[in-house]
Design a protein around this motif. Structure first.
Motif, short mmCIF file in Angstrom:
data_model
loop_
_atom_site.label_atom_id
_atom_site.label_comp_id
_atom_site.label_asym_id
_atom_site.label_seq_id
_atom_site.Cartn_x
_atom_site.Cartn_y
_atom_site.Cartn_z
N ASP A 35 0.84 -1.19 0.00
CA ASP A 35 0.00 0.00 0.00
C ASP A 35 0.88 1.24 0.00
N GLU A 37 2.43 4.76 1.06
CA GLU A 37 2.60 5.34 2.39
C GLU A 37 2.31 6.83 2.41
N TRP A 48 -5.64 4.58 -7.17
CA TRP A 48 -5.58 5.25 -5.87
C TRP A 48 -6.13 6.67 -5.96
N VAL A 82 -4.69 7.79 4.25
CA VAL A 82 -4.28 6.44 4.62
C VAL A 82 -4.81 5.50 3.56
N TYR A 83 -3.92 4.63 3.05
CA TYR A 83 -4.27 3.78 1.93
C TYR A 83 -4.24 2.31 2.35
N LYS A 84 -5.25 1.57 1.88
CA LYS A 84 -5.33 0.15 2.21
C LYS A 84 -6.03 -0.60 1.09
N LYS A 86 -8.09 -3.61 0.02
CA LYS A 86 -8.94 -4.64 0.61
C LYS A 86 -8.85 -5.90 -0.23
N ASN A 96 -9.28 -0.85 -3.86
CA ASN A 96 -8.37 0.06 -3.17
C ASN A 96 -9.18 1.07 -2.38
N LYS A 97 -8.79 1.28 -1.13
CA LYS A 97 -9.54 2.16 -0.24
C LYS A 97 -8.64 3.26 0.28
N ARG A 99 -8.58 6.58 2.85
CA ARG A 99 -9.28 7.23 3.95
C ARG A 99 -8.61 8.56 4.27
#
Length: 532
Positions: A35, A37, A48, A82-84, A86, A96-97, A99
Motif C-alpha cells: 500500500d 505510504e 488510488w 491512509v491507503y489500504k 482490501k 483500493n480504499k 481514507r
C-alpha cells in the motif's frame, strides 16, 4: 505457424499486445501488494487517485464539512491520507480504499471532544447469532457502510486542514469546519454508533454491527429486503449479499449447516513466522509435560513470542480446540523461555496440519442452551492454582467457551470444580440475556454438566459447613442461580465432559474425540464436501 516462430519474426517489435493494470497482474500472481505510504506515491496510480476522489465525494455528499476562514481561538487539526488495499479471502484485490484521517493527537478533552467510547459486537455474540440462524435455518446477510464514521453528527466545534492534493485554489488559507465526524476524530466511533443505534431501533430484525460491517438475519424475506433497500437509501451501502467474510472469519452457508473458519488467517500466520515448510504434527501439546516460568532453557524474544500468542488467541474465534494451549502460553508473556517459544511453534505446526478445520452449526436442531464445565486441580506449577473451562452450545456446535486460571488456590478437586461451575454460571446468565434479546427466551433452567458429584452436592446444599466456609463468597451465588431456576447443575460422565479439552493437555485420541464433540471438523467432511 508456431508461437516460437511468431516471436522470432517479431524480434524487433517489443510493443505489448495488451496493457493491464499492475495491481491486476500482481493479484493474479498472489504476490504481496504494498500500500502507498504517502500521497506522492499514491497519485502515480489512477486507481488510488480514484479512491481518494471517491472518499472526498462521500464526504461532500454527507455534508461532513464546510470551508470557512481559519479560526483564531480554536486549534486546527491536520489530516492525512491512509491507503489500504482490501483483499478477498483468496488474497486477490477486492478494491483500493483511501481514507482521509484526522490526526487526533491534536484534540483536547472537553474542548474538541467529550465521550469517545462506542460499542462493538463481541465474538461470542456473533457466534450466538450464527448458531441461532443455523437452528432457525435462516440465511445471514451482510452490508458494508461506505465511510461509516462520516455519518456521525458532531456535538463539538472541530476544524481540520484541507487534504493534501485537494486544496481549493484561491482558498488555500481556509479550513474545513466539521458538521459530522471524520475518521481519526476521537468521538467519531461514538457518534456513528449513536446515529446507527437510533436508526436500528425502528426494526425488529436481528442486526449485528462491528463499526461499518453489518450482519442481519430474520424469518421474513420481505422484511429483510425492505430493510436492505431502506438502509441503502439512508446511508451509502455496499450490498455484499450472503454473509461470507466477517472480521477475518470465513462463513460458508449450505443447505444443511453454517460453517465458520479462519483458513486464510491461519495460513498467514505460518508465512509470518516462517513455518510454511515445517513438518505438521497431529498432537497439540505433549500430555505428560507441564510448562513453568523458569525451566532453565534460556530466554526467548518477548516480541516474537507475544506476537505468536496474540495471533493464536485470535485464531480461537473459530478453533475452540486450541483454546487451552493458547491460554496456557499467554501465562508466560513476561520473560518467555526457549521452551515456551518451542511450544508456541509446536501449536503452529499443529495448525499447519489442520488448516481446513472450522466450526459447524447444523441447521434445524433443538433450540436449547446447554453448558459444560470442568477443571483440573492444582495444574499450575508456580502457584498451584487450577484451570477452569466451560463451553455452551445452542442446537449444535459450541458458540461460547473459555479456559482461564482460577483466582484462588482450591483445596480439593471438588472445590476446583465448584469454582469452575460458578464461573460458568456467570456466562450462562449473560448468554440467556443475549438469547432473550434475540427473541429466544430460555424458559427452562440451563443444564450445566459437571462430572464431579461432590461439587454438585456442595451446590445443592444450602448450608455452609466446615469444608466450604473458606471459599470466597462470590462463588456461592451459584446456589441462588440454582434455586431461581436459572441453571441446573447435572452430572455427566467424565468421558462425555466436553469442557475437559479446556483444562489440560490430552492424549491424541481423547483430544480428537472431544474436538469432534465441539463440532470442530474438516470443511471436506461437511455434507456436500465444501472446498475452502
Amino acid at each position: 505457424m508456431s508461437n516460437l516462430s511468431k516471436g522470432h519474426n517479431q524480434a524487433f517489435d517489443h510493443t505489448p499486445l495488451k496493457w493491464r493494470n499492475l495491481n491486476e497482474v500482481l493479484a493474479q500472481c498472489n504476490l504481496c501488494i504494498m500500500d502507498p505510504e504517502k500521497y506522492e506515491d499514491a497519485k502515480q496510480d489512477k486507481s488510488w487517485l480514484k479512491a481518494m476522489e471517491d472518499e472526498l465525494f462521500m464526504i461532500e455528499k454527507n455534508g461532513t464539512w464546510m470551508l470557512v476562514d481559519r479560526p483564531t481561538e480554536k486549534p486546527v487539526i491536520r489530516v492525512k491520507w491512509v491507503y489500504k488495499a482490501k483483499l478477498n479471502l483468496d488474497g486477490t484485490v477486492l478494491k483500493n480504499k483511501a481514507r482521509l484521517v484526522a490526526k487526533d493527537y491534536a484534540q483536547k478533552p472537553s474542548l474538541d471532544y467529550n465521550e469517545t467510547y462506542a460499542l462493538v459486537t463481541r465474538l461470542d455474540t456473533i457466534r450466538t447469532l450464527i448458531a441461532l440462524a443455523a437452528q432457525k435455518s435462516w440465511k445471514l446477510y451482510q452490508l458494508d457502510v461506505k465511510s461509516a464514521f462520516l455519518n456521525g453528527v458532531l456535538q463539538e466545534e472541530v476544524y481540520v486542514e484541507q487534504p493534501t492534493g485537494f486544496v481549493v485554489k484561491g482558498k488555500e488559507e481556509e479550513v474545513y469546519k466539521l458538521h459530522k465526524a471524520l475518521y481519526g476524530i476521537k468521538q467519531a466511533p461514538r457518534d456513528w454508533y449513536g446515529e446507527i443505534d437510533n436508526y436500528f431501533s425502528q426494526y425488529i430484525l436481528i442486526i449485528s454491527i462491528y463499526v461499518d460491517d453489518i450482519v442481519y438475519t430474520g424469518s421474513c424475506k420481505s422484511m429483510l429486503e425492505e430493510f436492505k433497500e431502506d438502509m441503502k437509501m439512508k446511508y451509502e451501502m455496499t450490498d455484499l449479499g450472503l454473509l461470507h467474510h466477517f472480521l477475518g472469519m470465513g462463513v460458508i452457508q449450505t443447505n444443511s449447516s453454517i460453517f465458520i473458519h479462519q483458513k486464510k488467517y491461519a495460513s498467514s500466520l505460518l508465512s509470518k513466522f516462517g513455518l510454511n515448510e515445517a513438518k505438521t504434527i497431529t498432537t497439540l501439546l505433549v500430555a505428560t509435560e507441564k510448562l513453568s516460568k523458569d525451566d532453565g532453557s534460556g530466554f526467548a524474544s518477548e516480541e516474537r513470542y507475544r506476537s505468536i500468542v496474540g495471533s493464536l488467541l485470535y485464531l480461537t474465534a473459530t478453533r475452540p480446540n486450541i483454546m487451552y494451549a493458547s491460554s496456557l502460553l499467554a501465562r508466560f508473556m513476561h520473560y518467555p523461555t526457549n521452551r515456551h517459544y518451542g511450544t508456541a511453534k509446536r501449536v503452529l505446526k499443529y495448525i499447519k496440519g489442520s488448516l481446513d478445520y472450522g466450526l459447524e452449526y447444523v441447521k434445524g436442531r433443538k433450540a436449547c442452551l446447554i453448558g459444560f464445565c470442568d477443571s483440573d486441580w492444582s495444574g499450575s506449577l508456580e502457584d498451584s492454582k487450577s484451570t477452569s473451562g466451560y463451553a455452551f452450545s445452542f442446537g449444535s456446535g459450541v458458540f461460547s467457551w473459555a479456559s482461564v486460571k482460577q483466582n484462588c488456590v482450591a483445596l480439593s478437586i471438588a472445590e476446583a470444580e465448584y469454582i469452575s461451575a460458578s464461573e460458568a454460571t456467570t456466562q450462562a446468565i449473560w448468554l440467556r440475556f443475549v438469547l432473550e434479546d434475540f427473541g429466544e427466551t430460555q424458559t427452562e433452567a440451563t443444564p450445566l454438566h459437571c462430572d464431579n458429584t461432590f461439587a454438585i452436592a456442595i451446590t445443592k446444599n444450602s448450608m455452609f459447613h466446615q469444608k466450604t466456609k473458606h471459599i470466597d463468597r462470590r462463588y456461592h451465588f451459584i446456589k441462588d442461580a440454582l434455586q431461581e431456576g436459572i441453571i441446573d447443575l447435572v452430572y455427566c460422565p467424565t468421558k462425555e465432559q466436553v469442557a475437559d479439552i479446556f483444562t489440560k493437555p490430552l492424549a491424541k485420541d481423547r483430544f480428537n474425540y472431544l474436538r469432534s464433540m465441539l463440532r470442530v471438523k474438516l470443511a471436506q467432511d461437511l455434507k456436500g464436501s465444501v472446498e475452502l
